[in-house]
Design a protein around this motif. Sequence first.
Motif, PDB file in Angstrom:
ATOM      1  N   GLY A 285       0.996  -1.663  -0.104  1.00 49.90           N
ATOM      2  CA  GLY A 285       0.310   0.292   0.399  1.00 49.90           C
ATOM      3  C   GLY A 285       0.908   1.509  -0.017  1.00 49.90           C
ATOM      4  N   GLN A 286       2.371   1.330   0.821  1.00 44.29           N
ATOM      5  CA  GLN A 286       3.150   3.091   0.679  1.00 44.29           C
ATOM      6  C   GLN A 286       3.732   2.702  -0.855  1.00 44.29           C
ATOM      7  OE1 GLN A 286       5.739   1.098   4.355  1.00 44.29           O
ATOM      8  NE2 GLN A 286       4.040   2.361   5.370  1.00 44.29           N
ATOM      9  N   ASN A 287       4.373   1.643  -0.872  1.00 47.04           N
ATOM     10  CA  ASN A 287       4.525   1.581  -2.641  1.00 47.04           C
ATOM     11  C   ASN A 287       3.371   2.020  -3.468  1.00 47.04           C
ATOM     12  OD1 ASN A 287       7.319   0.518  -1.631  1.00 47.04           O
ATOM     13  ND2 ASN A 287       6.390  -1.338  -1.968  1.00 47.04           N
ATOM     14  N   PHE A 288       2.263   1.474  -3.691  1.00 45.64           N
ATOM     15  CA  PHE A 288       1.283   2.188  -4.203  1.00 45.64           C
ATOM     16  C   PHE A 288       1.248   3.683  -4.402  1.00 45.64           C
ATOM     17  CE2 PHE A 288      -1.076  -1.823  -5.290  1.00 45.64           C
ATOM     18  CZ  PHE A 288      -0.523  -2.646  -6.024  1.00 45.64           C
ATOM     19  N   ASN A 289       1.076   4.361  -3.240  1.00 46.51           N
ATOM     20  CA  ASN A 289       1.355   5.772  -2.694  1.00 46.51           C
ATOM     21  C   ASN A 289       2.072   6.274  -3.971  1.00 46.51           C
ATOM     22  OD1 ASN A 289      -1.164   5.562  -1.552  1.00 46.51           O
ATOM     23  ND2 ASN A 289       0.080   5.709   0.928  1.00 46.51           N
TER      24      ASN A 289
ATOM     25  N   ASP B 177       5.127  11.294   0.860  1.00 42.50           N
ATOM     26  CA  ASP B 177       5.846  11.186   1.771  1.00 42.50           C
ATOM     27  C   ASP B 177       7.357  10.468   1.072  1.00 42.50           C
ATOM     28  OD1 ASP B 177       3.379  11.020   2.474  1.00 42.50           O
ATOM     29  OD2 ASP B 177       2.945   9.748   3.012  1.00 42.50           O
ATOM     30  N   SER B 178       8.148  10.616   0.293  1.00 44.70           N
ATOM     31  CA  SER B 178       8.711   9.544   0.085  1.00 44.70           C
ATOM     32  C   SER B 178       9.953  11.445  -0.356  1.00 44.70           C
ATOM     33  CB  SER B 178       8.984   8.848  -0.458  1.00 44.70           C
ATOM     34  OG  SER B 178       8.606   9.807  -1.823  1.00 44.70           O
ATOM     35  N   ILE B 179       9.481  12.074  -0.387  1.00 37.16           N
ATOM     36  CA  ILE B 179      10.676  13.402  -0.498  1.00 37.16           C
ATOM     37  C   ILE B 179      11.524  13.293   0.736  1.00 37.16           C
ATOM     38  CG2 ILE B 179      11.154  15.442  -0.638  1.00 37.16           C
ATOM     39  CD1 ILE B 179       8.907  14.936  -3.286  1.00 37.16           C
ATOM     40  N   LYS B 180      12.827  13.289   1.173  1.00 34.40           N
ATOM     41  CA  LYS B 180      13.388  13.981   2.559  1.00 34.40           C
ATOM     42  C   LYS B 180      13.846  14.825   2.477  1.00 34.40           C
ATOM     43  CE  LYS B 180      13.351   9.577   4.670  1.00 34.40           C
ATOM     44  NZ  LYS B 180      11.957   9.651   4.865  1.00 34.40           N
ATOM     45  N   VAL B 181      13.920  16.202   3.451  1.00 36.60           N
ATOM     46  CA  VAL B 181      14.133  17.473   2.985  1.00 36.60           C
ATOM     47  C   VAL B 181      15.945  17.773   4.319  1.00 36.60           C
ATOM     48  CG1 VAL B 181      14.126  19.711   2.828  1.00 36.60           C
ATOM     49  CG2 VAL B 181      12.304  18.142   2.614  1.00 36.60           C
TER      50      VAL B 181
ATOM     51  N   GLY C 216      -3.393  10.196 -11.369  1.00 39.46           N
ATOM     52  CA  GLY C 216      -3.355  12.520 -12.225  1.00 39.46           C
ATOM     53  C   GLY C 216      -3.731  12.581 -11.201  1.00 39.46           C
ATOM     54  N   ARG C 217      -4.853  12.457  -9.821  1.00 40.49           N
ATOM     55  CA  ARG C 217      -5.254  13.347  -8.961  1.00 40.49           C
ATOM     56  C   ARG C 217      -3.932  13.867  -7.891  1.00 40.49           C
ATOM     57  NH1 ARG C 217      -8.612   9.628  -9.737  1.00 40.49           N
ATOM     58  NH2 ARG C 217      -7.942   8.769  -7.752  1.00 40.49           N
ATOM     59  N   ALA C 218      -3.635  14.806  -7.734  1.00 39.80           N
ATOM     60  CA  ALA C 218      -2.882  15.185  -5.838  1.00 39.80           C
ATOM     61  C   ALA C 218      -3.289  14.670  -4.887  1.00 39.80           C
ATOM     62  CB  ALA C 218      -3.493  16.723  -6.202  1.00 39.80           C
ATOM     63  N   HIS C 219      -2.290  14.389  -3.978  1.00 37.89           N
ATOM     64  CA  HIS C 219      -2.600  14.087  -2.843  1.00 37.89           C
ATOM     65  C   HIS C 219      -1.777  14.103  -1.855  1.00 37.89           C
ATOM     66  CE1 HIS C 219      -3.721  11.155   0.009  1.00 37.89           C
ATOM     67  NE2 HIS C 219      -4.736  11.210  -0.278  1.00 37.89           N
ATOM     68  N   PRO C 220      -1.700  14.053  -1.037  1.00 36.76           N
ATOM     69  CA  PRO C 220      -0.437  14.523   0.087  1.00 36.76           C
ATOM     70  C   PRO C 220       0.617  13.638   0.365  1.00 36.76           C
ATOM     71  CG  PRO C 220      -1.958  16.074   0.770  1.00 36.76           C
ATOM     72  CD  PRO C 220      -2.694  14.933  -0.247  1.00 36.76           C
ATOM     73  N   SER C 221       0.351  12.423   0.331  1.00 42.77           N
ATOM     74  CA  SER C 221       1.074  11.036   0.588  1.00 42.77           C
ATOM     75  C   SER C 221       1.671  10.970  -1.143  1.00 42.77           C
ATOM     76  CB  SER C 221       0.008   9.861   0.039  1.00 42.77           C
ATOM     77  OG  SER C 221      -0.082   9.231  -0.824  1.00 42.77           O
TER      78      SER C 221
ATOM     79  N   LEU D 175       9.575  15.287   4.197  1.00 34.21           N
ATOM     80  CA  LEU D 175       8.731  16.493   3.896  1.00 34.21           C
ATOM     81  C   LEU D 175       8.146  17.191   4.897  1.00 34.21           C
ATOM     82  CD1 LEU D 175       9.258  18.736   2.077  1.00 34.21           C
ATOM     83  CD2 LEU D 175       7.497  17.560   0.516  1.00 34.21           C
ATOM     84  N   SER D 176       6.688  16.224   5.028  1.00 37.69           N
ATOM     85  CA  SER D 176       5.617  16.367   6.221  1.00 37.69           C
ATOM     86  C   SER D 176       5.917  16.582   7.138  1.00 37.69           C
ATOM     87  CB  SER D 176       5.264  15.316   6.499  1.00 37.69           C
ATOM     88  OG  SER D 176       5.661  14.344   6.501  1.00 37.69           O
TER      89      SER D 176
END
Length: 185
Positions: free
Chosen positions: A21-25, A38-42, A30-35, A51-52
């Motif tokens: 499920g996490q990998n599918f996120n 999730d994988s982006i690190k700053v 085509g839609r915007a979704h905050p998840s 990022l969150s």
Amino acid sequence: MINEIKEDAAERMSKSVDVLGQNFNKIRTGRAHPSLLDSIKVDYYGVDSPLSQVANINVEDARTLSVVPWEKSMVPAIEKAIMKSDLGLNPSTAGANIRIPMPPLTEETRKGYIKQARQEAENARVSVRNIRRDAISDFKDLLKEKEISEDEERKASDDIQKLTDKYIAEIDRELAEKEKDLMEI
């Protein structure tokens, strides 16, 4: 002993489905979704933070995400992290607000994402089957050590197979849902 092995197998199979499920996120539709982010690190003062944890992520409309950093000095670092991610997103900055438009998916990119989703699902199936193999091996070891009877070993193996079938069906259902999601225009 048998119940402990079954419970452990069920828990591990459940975790495999959760990871799917996490990998599918991470596979964007085509839609915007905050998840999606999730994988982006700053780089936050020398520490890679999700990022969150350094900004608010909101959905402005169906195709646009809005990222508002808690510190204005973080805007360039966040923008850079989003561009370096393998999501193919191009953020635009207006003051302290970073807008991320979702590019429309072409037929080719949709097929590529579906292929990626199928690969993730296959990896989850393999994981579940490996857990089944480990559990059945544990049952055979117990049988060799004469701690359980052949009938108990056979029944436990059948139960593990039923558990495996249940989780594989769940993986297939999630894959079908993701494919339907990706093909929506």
